[in-house]
Design an enzyme around this catalytic site. Sequence first.
Site, PDB file in Angstrom:
ATOM      1  N   GLU A 115     -10.214  -1.195  14.093  1.00  0.00           N
ATOM      2  CA  GLU A 115     -11.180  -2.296  14.248  1.00  0.00           C
ATOM      3  C   GLU A 115     -10.635  -3.392  15.169  1.00  0.00           C
ATOM      4  OE1 GLU A 115     -11.728  -2.373   9.919  1.00  0.00           O
ATOM      5  OE2 GLU A 115     -13.882  -2.443  10.291  1.00  0.00           O
ATOM      6  N   GLU A 137     -12.002   4.529   5.840  1.00  0.00           N
ATOM      7  CA  GLU A 137     -12.191   3.758   4.596  1.00  0.00           C
ATOM      8  C   GLU A 137     -13.096   4.430   3.577  1.00  0.00           C
ATOM      9  OE1 GLU A 137     -12.144   2.529   7.614  1.00  0.00           O
ATOM     10  OE2 GLU A 137     -11.237   0.526   7.680  1.00  0.00           O
TER      11      GLU A 137
END
Length: 734
Positions: A115, A137
Amino acid sequence: MILYNVNEGVAIISWNMEGYPMNVLNEKSIEAFNGAIDKAIADTEVKGIIITSEKDSFVAGADLNMITRLFEQKVDAKQGLENARALNQVFRKYETCGKPVATVITGHALGGGFEICLASHYRIMVNNPKAKVGLPESKIGLLPGAGGTQRLPRLVGIEAAAPLLLEGRELAPDKALQTGLINELVSDKANGIEAAKKWIAANPNALQPWDEKDFKRNKVVGRVNYKVPGGNIQSPKGAQVMLPGTALLMGKTYGNYPAQLAIMNCVYEGLQVPIEQGLEIESRYFTSLLMSPVAKNMVRSLFFALGDANKGVARPKGVAPTNIQKVGVLGAGMMGAGIAYVTALAGMQVVLKDVTLESAEKGKDYSRDLLKASLSKGKITKEKEEQVLALIKTTDKADDMQGCDLIIEAVFEQRELKNKVTQEVEKFLTSTAVFGSNTSTLPITGLSEASTRPENFIGIHFFSPVDKMPLVEIIMGKQTSDYALALTIDYVLKIKKTPIVVNDSRGFYTSRCFSTYTTEGIEMMAEGVNATLVENAGKMAGMPVGPLDVADAVAIDLAYKVMKQTELDTGEKIEDMPSGKVVKKFVEELERFGKKNKKGYYEYPENGKKYIWPGLQELYPLAQTQPTLEEAKKRLLHRQAIEAVRCLEEGVVADVADADIGSILAWGFPPYTGGVLSYIDMIGLAAFVKELDELAAKHGERFKPTERLREMAKNGETFHQVYAKKKEKMETVG
Ligand code: NAI
């Protein structure tokens, strides 16, 4: 922690966390990174920013210890939301600072690590085929909460982003380039820095495609009408992905996995608004997941407990590392053939013995076929195929076992035969060699009586198919030594499987608990519960297949054989065992053995899909009142859970974490629960005991809570609390 250098007007911010094998995002590193970003933005000499790493991985993701601290702090929703926003603000700050930002990805960039890259304007990656980028995730019940659900679909389109977000798929550099996750590949970091500088010089006013400059306010803001590649959410193309996607997801997960649903929501809602609001939407969903028990359970079992097991946490501390070079496998049938394959693949020599050389060669064919398939898919080289095959020597002679460090016996499940091969081979072994039995039902202590060295005798229980199943259940006999355990754990880790350690008992831990799932399903069907309801309840509760389906796959005659052996050994009559009458009838009267003879609880037509055998309803007419779906699900899961409690209390499984991991990896207990004991903690012990009492009153003693469980419930305890305390004490004493 974060190095900061300015070179030719470019700030190089480089991650370098000391004492960590890989860089991770935690409270301290985020603060340091934020400080470096502020400095680069404020410095008027700095014209562009490069984010990179001093390690050969980039940033491996969020420190899950930090996530656990968040779970444990029991923050309220407001505080949780503040926390979730904080990281997004750091990333958004450099994304909109007006200076060009490039990342040079030196290796793994996963989760929060990737990210960081997504928020930069240009991504350059070192072409190391072992490195991966992605957002994993969702695999542990969370969502990419630092902009991943917003930037990835805006960058590559909804269709390409969906599997990366929902399944947590990770990509190697070449695939990442193809998909558009990165912009450029380079041979090494130095070239990456050069390329980044060049790009910065050529793009002094870089902006993300989803942003625009608001000249009035002199600031960068998210575009209101940003066109997502491949089509916006409200376009026909977007609808084509979102509508069937949601249905597919529900079909696969039955709503048991809130993370996947939250990701869909983030994409659906977040892509209809400018990115600032999209990020806010993401933060809200992230907070809701953080506060749900699913993420907490999945992180604990599938990250921490599994990670510990894969590091050999159960290995006795005092035993020096072993060096297993040569492994003897007795029996080249289904299991032996698979064991030979995984052992040779891990680089160990294998001596594969069967009664004839021809049978042993047939066993080796299994490796030949698997390697051929891998070669044709380009997964291995011809050289590797030859190397692995050269490691497997086939034989029909026991004296070829000379020099083996470990023997794994996988002959027929007959005590006398197992005793015979133990004695036949043992005389050729050195005093340090360990003998392991892959028996699925015979207690290890009894089998070890045939050995002259019971301290070196152990159970090594593989699951079928050996090359696919990730778990190995190690069984300690009464006399098994620490040394034998250490060597066996070393072996299991070498073949890259997860070991759990259990004590000797009928069915050990995994088979004993797993069999309660099938027997409960069969009992329900025999009581007149609609078989379709039984099967659907199993799947909707999160088990991989329905209980009757899996009973057919394992084989009904095999279950009958095990029951007969139990009757012989314990005196308990088959008719009195759960599902005993049904199983006996199916084998003795109906000759319906399961999938293997295409007749079981299901029918298996030659050219069609299997379906539930209509004869079931004639034999077991439907009861007038049917349970609700919730009742049926509860019966199937609670039954397994109370058996696991008994195993823990009897010391069959000694460790709560092993009980949880074993349940997920061996028999597919639903991962969203965190495993079979986490499931009870999630329900709460008091509620669980109450529900068990109700089930026991209706369906029988097998549901009855144990006294210890009642006591724990009364004291407000949980399994993981009690265990954590015990572990803490052990570690202090140790
Ligand atoms: P299998 O019937 O496919 O293979 C047994 C092999 O042992 C045959 O090839 C047979 O020729 C060979 N054999 C017999 N006597 C021998 C001797 N004296 N020396 C060398 N080889 C000899 O059986 P399978 O399914 O591979 O099972 C083997 C063992 O693994 C059993 O104890 C079984 O309970 C256990 N097991 C089986 C699982 C399964 O899913 N099939 C799962 C876990 C354990």
